[in-house]
Design a protein around this motif. Structure first.
Motif, PDB file in Angstrom:
ATOM      1  N   ILE A   2      48.517  41.747  35.122  1.00  8.54           N
ATOM      2  CA  ILE A   2      47.185  42.309  34.969  1.00  8.54           C
ATOM      3  C   ILE A   2      46.275  41.275  34.305  1.00  8.54           C
ATOM      4  O   ILE A   2      46.593  40.736  33.249  1.00  8.54           O
ATOM      5  CB  ILE A   2      47.233  43.586  34.118  1.00  8.54           C
ATOM      6  CG1 ILE A   2      48.140  44.625  34.776  1.00  8.54           C
ATOM      7  CG2 ILE A   2      45.842  44.146  33.895  1.00  8.54           C
ATOM      8  CD1 ILE A   2      48.402  45.843  33.913  1.00  8.54           C
ATOM      9  N   SER A   3      45.122  40.982  34.922  1.00 11.06           N
ATOM     10  CA  SER A   3      44.161  40.024  34.362  1.00 11.06           C
ATOM     11  C   SER A   3      42.783  40.673  34.312  1.00 11.06           C
ATOM     12  O   SER A   3      42.298  41.182  35.325  1.00 11.06           O
ATOM     13  CB  SER A   3      44.103  38.753  35.220  1.00 11.06           C
ATOM     14  OG  SER A   3      45.355  38.112  35.255  1.00 11.06           O
ATOM     15  N   THR A   4      42.162  40.656  33.138  1.00 10.96           N
ATOM     16  CA  THR A   4      40.875  41.310  32.954  1.00 10.96           C
ATOM     17  C   THR A   4      39.955  40.467  32.074  1.00 10.96           C
ATOM     18  O   THR A   4      40.341  39.410  31.584  1.00 10.96           O
ATOM     19  CB  THR A   4      41.046  42.684  32.276  1.00 10.96           C
ATOM     20  OG1 THR A   4      41.656  42.484  30.987  1.00 10.96           O
ATOM     21  CG2 THR A   4      41.929  43.607  33.118  1.00 10.96           C
ATOM     22  N   ILE A   5      38.740  40.972  31.885  1.00  9.00           N
ATOM     23  CA  ILE A   5      37.818  40.438  30.886  1.00  9.00           C
ATOM     24  C   ILE A   5      37.471  41.575  29.938  1.00  9.00           C
ATOM     25  O   ILE A   5      37.395  42.736  30.341  1.00  9.00           O
ATOM     26  CB  ILE A   5      36.530  39.868  31.508  1.00  9.00           C
ATOM     27  CG1 ILE A   5      35.893  40.901  32.447  1.00  9.00           C
ATOM     28  CG2 ILE A   5      36.803  38.565  32.235  1.00  9.00           C
ATOM     29  CD1 ILE A   5      34.531  40.488  32.946  1.00  9.00           C
ATOM     30  N   ASP A   6      37.290  41.261  28.658  1.00  8.72           N
ATOM     31  CA  ASP A   6      36.853  42.228  27.656  1.00  8.72           C
ATOM     32  C   ASP A   6      35.745  41.603  26.833  1.00  8.72           C
ATOM     33  O   ASP A   6      35.758  40.390  26.581  1.00  8.72           O
ATOM     34  CB  ASP A   6      38.012  42.635  26.740  1.00  8.72           C
ATOM     35  CG  ASP A   6      39.027  43.526  27.455  1.00  8.72           C
ATOM     36  OD1 ASP A   6      38.632  44.614  27.900  1.00  8.72           O
ATOM     37  OD2 ASP A   6      40.199  43.109  27.579  1.00  8.72           O
ATOM     38  N   TRP A  41      37.982  44.300  35.703  1.00  7.13           N
ATOM     39  CA  TRP A  41      38.559  43.271  36.557  1.00  7.13           C
ATOM     40  C   TRP A  41      37.496  42.255  36.970  1.00  7.13           C
ATOM     41  O   TRP A  41      36.314  42.566  37.074  1.00  7.13           O
ATOM     42  CB  TRP A  41      39.146  43.902  37.826  1.00  7.13           C
ATOM     43  CG  TRP A  41      40.062  45.055  37.559  1.00  7.13           C
ATOM     44  CD1 TRP A  41      39.765  46.384  37.617  1.00  7.13           C
ATOM     45  CD2 TRP A  41      41.442  44.979  37.190  1.00  7.13           C
ATOM     46  NE1 TRP A  41      40.852  47.145  37.304  1.00  7.13           N
ATOM     47  CE2 TRP A  41      41.905  46.305  37.035  1.00  7.13           C
ATOM     48  CE3 TRP A  41      42.327  43.928  36.965  1.00  7.13           C
ATOM     49  CZ2 TRP A  41      43.220  46.604  36.668  1.00  7.13           C
ATOM     50  CZ3 TRP A  41      43.620  44.227  36.596  1.00  7.13           C
ATOM     51  CH2 TRP A  41      44.058  45.537  36.464  1.00  7.13           C
ATOM     52  N   VAL A  42      37.941  41.054  37.254  1.00 10.30           N
ATOM     53  CA  VAL A  42      37.068  40.041  37.845  1.00 10.30           C
ATOM     54  C   VAL A  42      37.061  40.259  39.355  1.00 10.30           C
ATOM     55  O   VAL A  42      38.113  40.413  39.975  1.00 10.30           O
ATOM     56  CB  VAL A  42      37.549  38.616  37.523  1.00 10.30           C
ATOM     57  CG1 VAL A  42      36.695  37.587  38.243  1.00 10.30           C
ATOM     58  CG2 VAL A  42      37.532  38.372  36.012  1.00 10.30           C
ATOM     59  N   GLU A  45      34.764  38.668  45.043  1.00  7.78           N
ATOM     60  CA  GLU A  45      33.630  38.726  45.950  1.00  7.78           C
ATOM     61  C   GLU A  45      32.293  38.658  45.208  1.00  7.78           C
ATOM     62  O   GLU A  45      31.343  38.022  45.683  1.00  7.78           O
ATOM     63  CB  GLU A  45      33.660  40.026  46.778  1.00  7.78           C
ATOM     64  CG  GLU A  45      34.800  40.123  47.782  1.00  7.78           C
ATOM     65  CD  GLU A  45      36.142  40.395  47.126  1.00  7.78           C
ATOM     66  OE1 GLU A  45      36.151  40.980  46.001  1.00  7.78           O
ATOM     67  OE2 GLU A  45      37.180  40.023  47.697  1.00  7.78           O
ATOM     68  N   GLN A  46      32.215  39.281  44.029  1.00 10.08           N
ATOM     69  CA  GLN A  46      30.935  39.386  43.323  1.00 10.08           C
ATOM     70  C   GLN A  46      30.728  38.347  42.232  1.00 10.08           C
ATOM     71  O   GLN A  46      29.583  37.960  41.960  1.00 10.08           O
ATOM     72  CB  GLN A  46      30.807  40.772  42.681  1.00 10.08           C
ATOM     73  CG  GLN A  46      30.865  41.934  43.655  1.00 10.08           C
ATOM     74  CD  GLN A  46      30.759  43.260  42.924  1.00 10.08           C
ATOM     75  OE1 GLN A  46      29.752  43.569  42.299  1.00 10.08           O
ATOM     76  NE2 GLN A  46      31.820  44.061  42.993  1.00 10.08           N
ATOM     77  N   ASP A  47      31.793  37.888  41.604  1.00  3.50           N
ATOM     78  CA  ASP A  47      31.666  37.065  40.402  1.00  3.50           C
ATOM     79  C   ASP A  47      31.958  35.597  40.680  1.00  3.50           C
ATOM     80  O   ASP A  47      33.073  35.233  41.051  1.00  3.50           O
ATOM     81  CB  ASP A  47      32.618  37.573  39.318  1.00  3.50           C
ATOM     82  CG  ASP A  47      32.414  39.049  39.022  1.00  3.50           C
ATOM     83  OD1 ASP A  47      31.250  39.499  39.021  1.00  3.50           O
ATOM     84  OD2 ASP A  47      33.419  39.754  38.795  1.00  3.50           O
ATOM     85  N   GLN A  48      30.954  34.759  40.435  1.00  4.69           N
ATOM     86  CA  GLN A  48      31.141  33.325  40.609  1.00  4.69           C
ATOM     87  C   GLN A  48      31.754  32.679  39.369  1.00  4.69           C
ATOM     88  O   GLN A  48      32.420  31.654  39.468  1.00  4.69           O
ATOM     89  CB  GLN A  48      29.785  32.654  40.905  1.00  4.69           C
ATOM     90  CG  GLN A  48      29.137  33.116  42.197  1.00  4.69           C
ATOM     91  CD  GLN A  48      29.994  32.809  43.416  1.00  4.69           C
ATOM     92  OE1 GLN A  48      30.509  31.689  43.545  1.00  4.69           O
ATOM     93  NE2 GLN A  48      30.147  33.779  44.302  1.00  4.69           N
ATOM     94  N   THR A  49      31.538  33.303  38.206  1.00  7.85           N
ATOM     95  CA  THR A  49      32.086  32.789  36.953  1.00  7.85           C
ATOM     96  C   THR A  49      32.534  33.964  36.086  1.00  7.85           C
ATOM     97  O   THR A  49      32.171  35.122  36.332  1.00  7.85           O
ATOM     98  CB  THR A  49      31.036  31.979  36.162  1.00  7.85           C
ATOM     99  OG1 THR A  49      29.980  32.861  35.745  1.00  7.85           O
ATOM    100  CG2 THR A  49      30.459  30.854  37.011  1.00  7.85           C
ATOM    101  N   LEU A  50      33.292  33.653  35.035  1.00  8.66           N
ATOM    102  CA  LEU A  50      33.715  34.693  34.098  1.00  8.66           C
ATOM    103  C   LEU A  50      32.519  35.271  33.346  1.00  8.66           C
ATOM    104  O   LEU A  50      32.489  36.467  33.031  1.00  8.66           O
ATOM    105  CB  LEU A  50      34.727  34.128  33.107  1.00  8.66           C
ATOM    106  CG  LEU A  50      36.116  33.815  33.673  1.00  8.66           C
ATOM    107  CD1 LEU A  50      36.947  33.059  32.643  1.00  8.66           C
ATOM    108  CD2 LEU A  50      36.823  35.088  34.099  1.00  8.66           C
TER     109      LEU A  50
END
Length: 229
Positions: A2-6, A41-42, A45-50
């Motif tokens: 599992i990989s996410t951003i917070d 989630w990253v 399709e939508q996110d070019q960067t974190l």
């Protein structure tokens, strides 16, 4: 895995540092109905960067657009998620009070101290993530203009000093603080003066997209020194 951003999104309100929390849905795979840091989630399709992924999740979950975002750390292990190995990229974000009203009913601002005092339990390891972000902010506040992103665009120097003191947790020398802030050349004198109890107070302005400036010396504290209004 599992990989996410917070994201730890902070503001100053009621003379305290507050963090934005998001309530997880009832049908969440883990920690249903529990408060958490906004994240997700990253999207390939939508996110070019974190950073863009962070902006998207904050806008989707809270309807907010902070003026400042920076990456703090990448955390991963077997224990932070009940489903096993997971990794998250933690970001620190700062927003002015006047721009901090969330459009979503499942979000709330809460005092950082309430989390630290365990008055509110957060999902996963989000209390630990909050501490990492707060440490980054406090460290940078001692040698840079970073806390300016918590202030309104037009302000008096005592108001900005108080923001620094809330972030750092102790009073500062008035003269030394003013010297460091003004020497950083991020504030513009508006020419407006407001009469107070003493001499008229100058109203300054800053641009929200201004770069963080470094001081030539660390900010010095003075325990027990009163704050001039």
């Amino acid at each position: 895995m599992i990989s996410t951003i917070d994201t730890v999104l902070l503001r100053i309100a009621d003379n305290e540092l507050q963090v934005l929390l998001w309530q997880r849905p009832q049908d969440s795979r883990a920690y249903p109905d529990v408060w958490a840091l906004p994240g997700g989630w990253v999207s390939e399709e939508q996110d070019q960067t974190l950073e863009l992924a962070t902006c998207r999740t904050l806008e989707q979950k809270a309807g907010l657009k902070p003026d400042y975002i920076e990456q703090v750390a990448t955390i991963g292990n077997r224990t932070r998620d009940p489903d096993g190995w997971s990794m998250t990229v933690l970001h620190l974000a700062l927003i002015r009070f006047s721009c901090s009203e969330s459009t979503q009913t499942n979000t709330r601002w809460i005092s950082v101290d309430a989390v630290r005092n365990e008055a509110l339990t957060l999902a996963f390891d989000h209390a630990e993530l909050l501490e990492k972000a707060l440490e980054r902010l406090s460290t940078k506040a001692r040698y840079s203009t970073l806390p300016l992103y918590l202030a309104e665009q037009e302000l008096k120097l005592p108001e900005l000093q108080r923001i620094y003191e809330v972030v750092l947790g102790n009073p500062l020398h008035k003269r030394a603080f003013r010297e460091r802030i003004l020497s950083a050349e991020v504030l513009e004198d508006t020419g407006i003066r407001i009469q107070g109890r003493g001499s008229p107070a100058t109203i300054y302005r800053y641009q929200p997209d201004c770069a963080v400036r470094l001081f030539d010396r660390m900010m010095q504290g003075a325990m027990g020194e009163s704050i001039s209004e």
